[in-house]
Structure formats: C-alpha cells, structure tokens
Scaffold this motif. Structure first.
Motif, PDB file in Angstrom:
ATOM      1  N   ASP A   8      -3.847   1.486  46.118  1.00  0.00           N
ATOM      2  CA  ASP A   8      -4.163   2.887  46.360  1.00  0.00           C
ATOM      3  C   ASP A   8      -5.261   3.261  45.362  1.00  0.00           C
ATOM      4  OD1 ASP A   8      -4.193   5.729  45.849  1.00  0.00           O
ATOM      5  OD2 ASP A   8      -2.303   5.890  46.919  1.00  0.00           O
ATOM      6  N   PRO A   9      -6.440   3.724  45.829  1.00  0.00           N
ATOM      7  CA  PRO A   9      -7.555   3.964  44.905  1.00  0.00           C
ATOM      8  C   PRO A   9      -7.227   4.914  43.757  1.00  0.00           C
ATOM      9  CG  PRO A   9      -8.327   3.995  47.163  1.00  0.00           C
ATOM     10  CD  PRO A   9      -6.830   3.947  47.235  1.00  0.00           C
ATOM     11  N   LEU A  10      -6.487   5.991  44.026  1.00  0.00           N
ATOM     12  CA  LEU A  10      -6.152   6.934  42.965  1.00  0.00           C
ATOM     13  C   LEU A  10      -5.198   6.316  41.951  1.00  0.00           C
ATOM     14  CD1 LEU A  10      -5.749  10.292  44.933  1.00  0.00           C
ATOM     15  CD2 LEU A  10      -7.648   9.579  43.478  1.00  0.00           C
ATOM     16  N   VAL A  11      -4.244   5.552  42.445  1.00  0.00           N
ATOM     17  CA  VAL A  11      -3.296   4.885  41.550  1.00  0.00           C
ATOM     18  C   VAL A  11      -4.021   3.847  40.711  1.00  0.00           C
ATOM     19  CG1 VAL A  11      -1.296   3.343  41.452  1.00  0.00           C
ATOM     20  CG2 VAL A  11      -1.276   5.318  42.984  1.00  0.00           C
ATOM     21  N   ARG A  12      -4.922   3.096  41.349  1.00  0.00           N
ATOM     22  CA  ARG A  12      -5.672   2.087  40.605  1.00  0.00           C
ATOM     23  C   ARG A  12      -6.430   2.716  39.441  1.00  0.00           C
ATOM     24  NH1 ARG A  12     -10.724   0.587  40.009  1.00  0.00           N
ATOM     25  NH2 ARG A  12     -10.995  -1.507  39.141  1.00  0.00           N
ATOM     26  N   THR A  13      -7.080   3.849  39.675  1.00  0.00           N
ATOM     27  CA  THR A  13      -7.813   4.513  38.605  1.00  0.00           C
ATOM     28  C   THR A  13      -6.866   4.994  37.507  1.00  0.00           C
ATOM     29  OG1 THR A  13      -9.495   5.212  40.177  1.00  0.00           O
ATOM     30  CG2 THR A  13      -9.453   6.348  38.075  1.00  0.00           C
ATOM     31  N   ALA A  14      -5.710   5.513  37.896  1.00  0.00           N
ATOM     32  CA  ALA A  14      -4.734   6.002  36.913  1.00  0.00           C
ATOM     33  C   ALA A  14      -4.168   4.867  36.064  1.00  0.00           C
ATOM     34  CB  ALA A  14      -3.598   6.737  37.618  1.00  0.00           C
ATOM     35  N   LEU A  15      -4.240   3.627  36.555  1.00  0.00           N
ATOM     36  CA  LEU A  15      -3.691   2.481  35.830  1.00  0.00           C
ATOM     37  C   LEU A  15      -4.744   1.740  35.010  1.00  0.00           C
ATOM     38  CD1 LEU A  15      -1.203   1.116  38.498  1.00  0.00           C
ATOM     39  CD2 LEU A  15      -0.614   2.108  36.283  1.00  0.00           C
ATOM     40  N   ILE A 123       4.798   2.390  40.022  1.00  0.00           N
ATOM     41  CA  ILE A 123       4.054   2.269  38.771  1.00  0.00           C
ATOM     42  C   ILE A 123       2.675   2.867  39.006  1.00  0.00           C
ATOM     43  CG2 ILE A 123       3.290   0.695  36.954  1.00  0.00           C
ATOM     44  CD1 ILE A 123       6.351   0.845  37.366  1.00  0.00           C
ATOM     45  N   ASP A 124       2.567   4.169  38.777  1.00  0.00           N
ATOM     46  CA  ASP A 124       1.311   4.874  39.057  1.00  0.00           C
ATOM     47  C   ASP A 124       0.719   5.544  37.822  1.00  0.00           C
ATOM     48  OD1 ASP A 124       3.254   6.806  38.839  1.00  0.00           O
ATOM     49  OD2 ASP A 124       2.839   7.770  40.761  1.00  0.00           O
ATOM     50  N   LYS A 125       1.288   5.269  36.657  1.00  0.00           N
ATOM     51  CA  LYS A 125       0.739   5.699  35.377  1.00  0.00           C
ATOM     52  C   LYS A 125       0.880   4.534  34.404  1.00  0.00           C
ATOM     53  CE  LYS A 125      -0.090  10.107  36.339  1.00  0.00           C
ATOM     54  NZ  LYS A 125      -1.444  10.704  36.298  1.00  0.00           N
ATOM     55  N   THR A 126      -0.047   4.432  33.454  1.00  0.00           N
ATOM     56  CA  THR A 126       0.027   3.317  32.499  1.00  0.00           C
ATOM     57  C   THR A 126       1.345   3.319  31.737  1.00  0.00           C
ATOM     58  OG1 THR A 126      -1.155   4.667  30.862  1.00  0.00           O
ATOM     59  CG2 THR A 126      -2.471   3.158  32.195  1.00  0.00           C
ATOM     60  N   TRP A 127       1.783   4.486  31.329  1.00  0.00           N
ATOM     61  CA  TRP A 127       3.008   4.570  30.527  1.00  0.00           C
ATOM     62  C   TRP A 127       4.270   4.247  31.321  1.00  0.00           C
ATOM     63  CZ3 TRP A 127       5.830   8.434  32.746  1.00  0.00           C
ATOM     64  CH2 TRP A 127       5.136   9.481  33.367  1.00  0.00           C
ATOM     65  N   ILE A 129       4.689   1.640  32.896  1.00  0.00           N
ATOM     66  CA  ILE A 129       4.926   0.204  32.746  1.00  0.00           C
ATOM     67  C   ILE A 129       6.018  -0.038  31.721  1.00  0.00           C
ATOM     68  CG2 ILE A 129       3.893  -2.011  32.120  1.00  0.00           C
ATOM     69  CD1 ILE A 129       1.177  -0.821  33.044  1.00  0.00           C
ATOM     70  N   PHE A 130       5.932   0.645  30.559  1.00  0.00           N
ATOM     71  CA  PHE A 130       7.001   0.446  29.576  1.00  0.00           C
ATOM     72  C   PHE A 130       8.222   1.313  29.872  1.00  0.00           C
ATOM     73  CE2 PHE A 130       4.569   3.808  27.266  1.00  0.00           C
ATOM     74  CZ  PHE A 130       5.599   4.706  26.971  1.00  0.00           C
ATOM     75  N   LYS A 131       8.013   2.489  30.464  1.00  0.00           N
ATOM     76  CA  LYS A 131       9.140   3.378  30.746  1.00  0.00           C
ATOM     77  C   LYS A 131      10.088   2.783  31.785  1.00  0.00           C
ATOM     78  CE  LYS A 131      10.190   8.232  31.721  1.00  0.00           C
ATOM     79  NZ  LYS A 131      11.132   8.042  32.850  1.00  0.00           N
ATOM     80  N   GLU A 132       9.542   2.087  32.776  1.00  0.00           N
ATOM     81  CA  GLU A 132      10.367   1.493  33.828  1.00  0.00           C
ATOM     82  C   GLU A 132      10.776   0.056  33.508  1.00  0.00           C
ATOM     83  OE1 GLU A 132      11.584   3.067  36.303  1.00  0.00           O
ATOM     84  OE2 GLU A 132      10.416   4.925  36.219  1.00  0.00           O
ATOM     85  N   ASN A 133      10.368  -0.444  32.344  1.00  0.00           N
ATOM     86  CA  ASN A 133      10.562  -1.868  32.076  1.00  0.00           C
ATOM     87  C   ASN A 133      12.024  -2.271  32.017  1.00  0.00           C
ATOM     88  OD1 ASN A 133       9.208  -4.429  31.535  1.00  0.00           O
ATOM     89  ND2 ASN A 133      10.194  -4.312  29.530  1.00  0.00           N
ATOM     90  N   ALA A 134      12.875  -1.470  31.371  1.00  0.00           N
ATOM     91  CA  ALA A 134      14.287  -1.838  31.239  1.00  0.00           C
ATOM     92  C   ALA A 134      14.953  -1.969  32.601  1.00  0.00           C
ATOM     93  CB  ALA A 134      15.027  -0.821  30.379  1.00  0.00           C
ATOM     94  N   ALA A 135      14.752  -0.981  33.477  1.00  0.00           N
ATOM     95  CA  ALA A 135      15.375  -1.015  34.796  1.00  0.00           C
ATOM     96  C   ALA A 135      14.858  -2.182  35.622  1.00  0.00           C
ATOM     97  CB  ALA A 135      15.140   0.302  35.527  1.00  0.00           C
ATOM     98  N   GLN A 136      13.536  -2.422  35.563  1.00  0.00           N
ATOM     99  CA  GLN A 136      12.962  -3.526  36.324  1.00  0.00           C
ATOM    100  C   GLN A 136      13.402  -4.873  35.762  1.00  0.00           C
ATOM    101  OE1 GLN A 136      10.952  -3.628  39.245  1.00  0.00           O
ATOM    102  NE2 GLN A 136      11.914  -1.621  39.319  1.00  0.00           N
TER     103      GLN A 136
END
Length: 393
Positions: A8-15, A123-127, A129-136
């Motif tokens: 998704d272009p917007l998500v890609r830019t946000a990441l 996962i649509d924000k850089t942060w 990645i770590f916030k969802e890491n435990a659940a994933q």
C-alpha cells in the motif's frame, strides 16, 4: 494459487526508513518476516508488488490464479480461513483498507467486496514493529513449533524457568551458563544460534538463525534478534532485522534496527521522556514529527546506518539509510539518509564511500553486495537529497 504481497503506497511511506530497501512484507516482526508468515500459513512461495526501484530485487510473479494480499497485514487463523473461503474475482477489506484480492478482474465495488469484521494486525507505522512484536512472536512460536520436538539443552550450568514447552531450541544451538526465563513468554533459539556465558534472557524472545547473544547480555523481553546479528548489553522490547550488531554494553529499548547496522560500544537509546509525555517521531508521510501515542519509543534506524562509541540517541529518534552518526551530545531526532556527523552538524556521506563500506561490511558475512544493491542505494541517495537540508546552506 500464486501469492503476491503488495505494498500500500501510503503504508510504505509511513514505514520508511525500513521500506527504503525492502517491500513492506519483508519487515520482520515476531520471529518471522510478514512474507515468511504468509508463506507458512498458505504453504506457498510469495512474490512482491512494490515500487519500481525495488522490483528488480523483489520481482513479482504472475500466475493463472493470483491471490494478492496486503503486505502490511499479518496472518492469523481467522484471517487465513476467510481468505481461503474467498471466491474468484472478489475482494476482502476492512473499512477502506484492502486486505486481499483473488483473481481481481474489475474495480472494487459493494457487490464484489467482503467486509472482514474480525480484528487484524497491521504494521503501518514504524513503531508498530516493536509494539506488536510480543504478540507476533507468541503467534509465530506456536505456528513454528506445532507438532515438533525441541532439541535438548545439555549444558548443566544453564538455568531454565517456566514450562519446557515454552522454550524451543533448533538444531546446532550453542548455549553455555545462561539463564532462560520463559515464565512471561516463549523463548525461541534458531538454528546454529549462540548464547554465551552469563546471558540472562526473559521471554518473549527470538534468536534467529546464526545470531549471537554475547557474554553477560541482559535481554528484558519482547525482543527479536534477526538472523546473523550479534547482541550484547541490555535490550528491551526491540526488533533487529538481521546482519546487524549491537555487540557491546549499552541500552537499546523500544527500538527497531534494520539490516547491516552497527551500534558502537556503550551506545544508549532513551525510550522515555523525562516528563513522561507521549513521544513524537519523524513521519515521512507528513515530513515532520507526529505523535505516536506511546510513552516508550526509542530509535528507528534504517539499513546500513551506524554510530560510533558512546553515542546517545534521544527519545524518538529516526535515522534513515546509510548514515554515520558520531560525536558528543545528542544528534537530531531525525537524521536523513547519507548523513555524516552528529550534534555539531552534518555533511553528506558521499555515495562512493558509502557503497565501498556496504560492500566491505557484507563481504565480512560472506554476502555479495550485488549491482542491484548498488542501484537501490544509489536511487535512495539521489531521491533523499532534498531531506539533507545542510546541502542547501
């Protein structure tokens, strides 16, 4: 069925900065990348639909029956079941977010779109990645280890807490005189990984293939150390993609490191503001700082970036691709790609020098720095010029 993971272009830019050098679905969160998750769940190989300059390295393969899935969406049992039940020429969406399309032959409309109402992980924000890491990590652990038997830990000086089924050891793991505490989450030790003497590890934790935990390290939980990375010191709630080093003492918290990064000895990241306020972080979609809503947020560092010994990163710092940060004091909270400097100012890290370093660093791990890799970094250098404001002075 031919699986294509699309950006998704917007998500890609946000990441960005992580998607400067990879499609969205090649981001690691949990034990696996998003691509690897979908490949395991659907038992097939995926290709990518991404921006033009990455497409040569990450090609798209088209087949007779194409299933397109949003590369920012992580699979789970309910979502996979819904996708398996899709009929040809239909779309699966949640609100305005497209999740999947099976053999799309016409535009989305109310008549050919299924609304997915279950919760999804995006996962649509850089942060995130770590916030969802435990659940994933917990979900990946369950999926990877199902029906399999862990290799044994024979070292009599390694101490284990928690249920044995919450610790999984792949073949070839080397571990000596460590403490593994899986009471608060699972611990996964990947193939031929190494845990050296005196390391203290709390779950949730993943040490991927060929990665090292150095002597005396303190891993405080919800941490992923990607393939062939080396980690020491104190780490909490962070994700390291792969081939990166934080080998020495110093604190890394609520942070994400891309590939081929190196943190010098005694580098420290602040992940909590002194006034306990929510953290703002540079957002490439806004070209400015945006509230994260998080009280804890540390360092986001893109591929091939590095810092010197004793570097201090302030709360909510973003360093883009192939930058070199050094010197006393706190560097700015945003460092554009190919920055060379620190608190006292920056100049441009010249492209030929950056390419030489990247080739040298990758060769040390027996990885080829290909012509395509050079083209990608060259493209980033050219297109990021406007971000390097010092060039306009």
């Amino acid at each position: 069925m031919n699986l294509i993971l699309f950006d998704d272009p917007l998500v890609r830019t946000a990441l960005l900065p992580f998607t400067f050098t990879r499609p969205v679905a090649d981001i690691r969160v949990g034990i696996l990348t998003i691509r690897e998750k979908w490949e395991r769940w659907l038992q097939t190989q995926a290709s990518f639909q991404t921006v033009d300059y990455l497409q040569k390295k990450y090609p798209a393969r088209s087949g007779n029956s194409n299933l397109l899935i949003n590369g920012a969406v992580c699979p789970d049992e309910n979502l996979v079941a819904a996708i398996r039940n899709m009929q040809p020429h239909t779309f699966l969406a949640q609100g305005t977010r497209l999740i999947a399309a099976l053999e799309p032959t016409e535009e989305m409309s109310a008549s050919n779109t299924i609304e997915y109402t279950e919760a999804i992980t995006v996962i649509d924000k850089t942060w995130k990645i770590f916030k969802e890491n435990a659940a994933q990590l917990k979900l990946d652990f369950k999926h990877i280890t199902a029906g399999r038997k862990s290799a044994s830990i024979d070292d009599k000086h390694t101490v284990i807490y928690g249920s044995p089924e919450d610790i999984f050891v792949e073949e070839g793991v080397y571990i000596r005189a460590a403490i593994l505490n899986a009471e608060s989450g699972p611990i996964y030790l990947g193939k031929k990984s190494i845990v050296q003497e005196g390391a203290i590890i709390r779950g949730s934790f993943a040490l991927c293939e060929g990665a090292h935990i150095n002597m005396g390290a303190k891993i405080r939980g919800d941490v992923t150390v990607g393939p062939f990375s080396k980690v020491g010191g104190e780490v909490s709630t962070s994700v390291i993609f792969g081939y990166s080093n934080k080998a020495h003492d110093g604190f890394l918290g609520a942070s994400v490191l891309g590939e081929w990064c190196n943190l010098g000895a005694d580098t420290n990241t602040s992940n909590l503001k002194n006034n306990y306020d929510h953290v703002k972080l540079w957002d490439h979609t806004k070209q400015g700082y945006e509230p994260t809503g998080l009280q804890f947020c540390g360092l986001m560092m893109g591929d091939h970036s590095k810092c010197s010994i004793n570097t201090m990163f302030n709360t909510g710092t973003m360093v883009d691709v192939s930058s070199n940060v050094f010197g006393h004091g706190f560097p700015p909270n945003y460092v554009p790609s190919f920055g060379w400097g620190g608190a006292s100012g920056f100049e441009t890290y010249q492209l030929n020098k950056a390419l030489e370093t990247a080739e040298r660093v990758m060769a040390r791990r027996n990885v080829t720095f290909s012509d395509v890799d050079k083209e990608i970094l060259s493209h980033i250098f050219e297109t990021s010029a406007l971000s390097r404001r010092w060039e306009k002075k």
